[in-house]
Design a protein around this motif. Sequence first.
Motif, mmCIF file in Angstrom:
data_model
loop_
_atom_site.group_PDB
_atom_site.id
_atom_site.type_symbol
_atom_site.label_atom_id
_atom_site.label_comp_id
_atom_site.label_asym_id
_atom_site.label_seq_id
_atom_site.Cartn_x
_atom_site.Cartn_y
_atom_site.Cartn_z
ATOM 1 N N LEU A 128 -0.203 3.683 -4.179
ATOM 2 C CA LEU A 128 -0.476 5.090 -4.479
ATOM 3 C C LEU A 128 -1.028 5.297 -5.887
ATOM 4 C CD1 LEU A 128 2.521 6.674 -2.602
ATOM 5 C CD2 LEU A 128 0.159 6.458 -1.843
ATOM 6 N N PRO A 129 -0.370 4.824 -6.937
ATOM 7 C CA PRO A 129 -0.991 4.980 -8.257
ATOM 8 C C PRO A 129 -2.310 4.207 -8.356
ATOM 9 C CG PRO A 129 1.077 3.765 -8.439
ATOM 10 C CD PRO A 129 0.974 4.265 -7.034
ATOM 11 N N ALA A 130 -2.422 3.102 -7.622
ATOM 12 C CA ALA A 130 -3.689 2.360 -7.625
ATOM 13 C C ALA A 130 -4.818 3.222 -7.070
ATOM 14 C CB ALA A 130 -3.548 1.068 -6.816
ATOM 15 N N ALA A 131 -4.531 3.970 -6.023
ATOM 16 C CA ALA A 131 -5.545 4.861 -5.454
ATOM 17 C C ALA A 131 -5.969 5.916 -6.466
ATOM 18 C CB ALA A 131 -5.019 5.542 -4.191
ATOM 19 N N ALA A 132 -5.029 6.404 -7.260
ATOM 20 C CA ALA A 132 -5.332 7.455 -8.235
ATOM 21 C C ALA A 132 -6.244 6.963 -9.346
ATOM 22 C CB ALA A 132 -4.045 8.008 -8.823
ATOM 23 N N ILE A 133 -6.161 5.672 -9.657
ATOM 24 C CA ILE A 133 -7.004 5.147 -10.737
ATOM 25 C C ILE A 133 -8.142 4.273 -10.199
ATOM 26 C CG2 ILE A 133 -5.232 5.343 -12.512
ATOM 27 C CD1 ILE A 133 -4.768 2.309 -12.205
ATOM 28 N N ASP A 134 -8.507 4.514 -8.954
ATOM 29 C CA ASP A 134 -9.673 3.863 -8.325
ATOM 30 C C ASP A 134 -9.559 2.350 -8.221
ATOM 31 O OD1 ASP A 134 -10.943 6.405 -8.123
ATOM 32 O OD2 ASP A 134 -11.634 6.201 -10.189
ATOM 33 N N LYS A 135 -8.364 1.855 -8.023
ATOM 34 C CA LYS A 135 -8.149 0.419 -7.820
ATOM 35 C C LYS A 135 -7.802 0.178 -6.366
ATOM 36 C CE LYS A 135 -8.348 -0.656 -12.228
ATOM 37 N NZ LYS A 135 -9.470 -1.341 -12.786
ATOM 38 N N LYS A 136 -8.342 -0.864 -5.802
ATOM 39 C CA LYS A 136 -8.050 -1.227 -4.423
ATOM 40 C C LYS A 136 -6.851 -2.162 -4.433
ATOM 41 C CE LYS A 136 -9.603 -1.282 -0.093
ATOM 42 N NZ LYS A 136 -9.474 -0.129 0.729
ATOM 43 N N LEU A 137 -5.771 -1.742 -3.800
ATOM 44 C CA LEU A 137 -4.565 -2.555 -3.723
ATOM 45 C C LEU A 137 -4.036 -2.456 -2.298
ATOM 46 C CD1 LEU A 137 -2.672 -4.207 -5.669
ATOM 47 C CD2 LEU A 137 -1.253 -2.174 -5.779
ATOM 48 N N THR A 138 -3.845 -3.591 -1.662
ATOM 49 C CA THR A 138 -3.342 -3.607 -0.289
ATOM 50 C C THR A 138 -1.814 -3.587 -0.287
ATOM 51 O OG1 THR A 138 -3.245 -6.021 -0.161
ATOM 52 C CG2 THR A 138 -5.353 -4.970 0.446
ATOM 53 N N LEU A 139 -1.255 -3.350 0.876
ATOM 54 C CA LEU A 139 0.201 -3.399 1.008
ATOM 55 C C LEU A 139 0.732 -4.776 0.614
ATOM 56 C CD1 LEU A 139 0.668 -1.505 4.393
ATOM 57 C CD2 LEU A 139 1.101 -0.624 2.113
ATOM 58 N N ARG A 140 0.049 -5.810 1.061
ATOM 59 C CA ARG A 140 0.474 -7.183 0.747
ATOM 60 C C ARG A 140 0.419 -7.440 -0.755
ATOM 61 N NH1 ARG A 140 -1.862 -11.231 4.487
ATOM 62 N NH2 ARG A 140 0.099 -10.866 5.522
ATOM 63 N N GLN A 141 -0.650 -6.980 -1.417
ATOM 64 C CA GLN A 141 -0.768 -7.168 -2.863
ATOM 65 C C GLN A 141 0.332 -6.411 -3.602
ATOM 66 O OE1 GLN A 141 -4.795 -5.775 -3.130
ATOM 67 N NE2 GLN A 141 -5.628 -7.844 -3.440
ATOM 68 N N SER A 142 0.637 -5.210 -3.149
ATOM 69 C CA SER A 142 1.718 -4.442 -3.753
ATOM 70 C C SER A 142 3.047 -5.177 -3.598
ATOM 71 C CB SER A 142 1.797 -3.047 -3.121
ATOM 72 O OG SER A 142 2.855 -2.307 -3.678
ATOM 73 N N TRP A 143 3.267 -5.712 -2.413
ATOM 74 C CA TRP A 143 4.496 -6.466 -2.147
ATOM 75 C C TRP A 143 4.594 -7.661 -3.088
ATOM 76 C CZ3 TRP A 143 8.502 -5.198 0.949
ATOM 77 C CH2 TRP A 143 9.460 -6.181 1.197
ATOM 78 N N GLN A 144 3.480 -8.390 -3.272
ATOM 79 C CA GLN A 144 3.484 -9.562 -4.145
ATOM 80 C C GLN A 144 3.697 -9.182 -5.613
ATOM 81 O OE1 GLN A 144 -0.318 -11.151 -3.027
ATOM 82 N NE2 GLN A 144 0.526 -12.399 -1.364
ATOM 83 N N LYS A 145 3.065 -8.104 -6.048
ATOM 84 C CA LYS A 145 3.186 -7.688 -7.447
ATOM 85 C C LYS A 145 4.593 -7.193 -7.780
ATOM 86 C CE LYS A 145 -1.649 -6.572 -8.288
ATOM 87 N NZ LYS A 145 -1.931 -7.507 -9.363
ATOM 88 N N THR A 146 5.317 -6.685 -6.809
ATOM 89 C CA THR A 146 6.676 -6.196 -7.062
ATOM 90 C C THR A 146 7.742 -7.251 -6.790
ATOM 91 O OG1 THR A 146 6.768 -5.238 -4.833
ATOM 92 C CG2 THR A 146 6.095 -3.766 -6.637
ATOM 93 N N LYS A 147 7.337 -8.443 -6.406
ATOM 94 C CA LYS A 147 8.303 -9.501 -6.097
ATOM 95 C C LYS A 147 9.259 -9.793 -7.267
ATOM 96 C CE LYS A 147 8.743 -14.059 -4.080
ATOM 97 N NZ LYS A 147 8.044 -15.201 -3.498
ATOM 98 N N PRO A 148 8.763 -9.888 -8.496
ATOM 99 C CA PRO A 148 9.700 -10.144 -9.605
ATOM 100 C C PRO A 148 10.717 -9.018 -9.823
ATOM 101 C CG PRO A 148 7.421 -10.506 -10.318
ATOM 102 C CD PRO A 148 7.366 -9.895 -8.956
ATOM 103 N N LEU A 149 10.419 -7.845 -9.331
ATOM 104 C CA LEU A 149 11.321 -6.704 -9.497
ATOM 105 C C LEU A 149 12.216 -6.485 -8.282
ATOM 106 C CD1 LEU A 149 8.667 -4.240 -10.945
ATOM 107 C CD2 LEU A 149 10.402 -5.516 -12.223
#
Length: 163
Positions: A128-149
């Motif tokens: 969602l914030p990626a969409a607001a700043i014109d970045k393409k982020l998939t569900l899988r990429q979001s899942w991977q980026k939040t893995k450490p958290l």
Amino acid sequence: MGGLTRKASDQGSATDLLYLLLSVAGGVLFAAAHIWLIVAWHRYVLANEAPGGWLPAWSTQRSWSYFWRALVAGLATVAPAIGLFVLLKNVSYLLPSSGLNWAGSATGSTLVISLCTYYLGFRIGLILPAAAIDKKLTLRQSWQKTKPLGGSLMLAAAGLSVL
């Protein structure tokens, strides 16, 4: 007498239709205004983009992108919750009726479903914030980026689930 009854019911139907149309239009305007503000807020916080006046600039492309990604995130969160609900309900029917049945385990089931739904939403929510700043982020990429958290997000999900 029948003519009066018909006329009154026709008038009620027209009133009901008008009310429905106004409600839908109001809902669409409400959603559009919220998306507009959410996109502007994300752009302010993440891209240091301040509005040029009293109101932020409207971007149809960003708003639609945010809307569609919110819809995808919502479906990706709610669909597993429904599946988990059906699974837990069916499992509860298999348990012996020693007091632990669906009615008795509804609170526990609600907590499990809430925990999983919040956690999943937190993990895929970066789209969602990626969409607001014109970045393409998939569900899988979001899942991977939040893995450490993952642990922190699980703790936040647990906190919200018990509220």
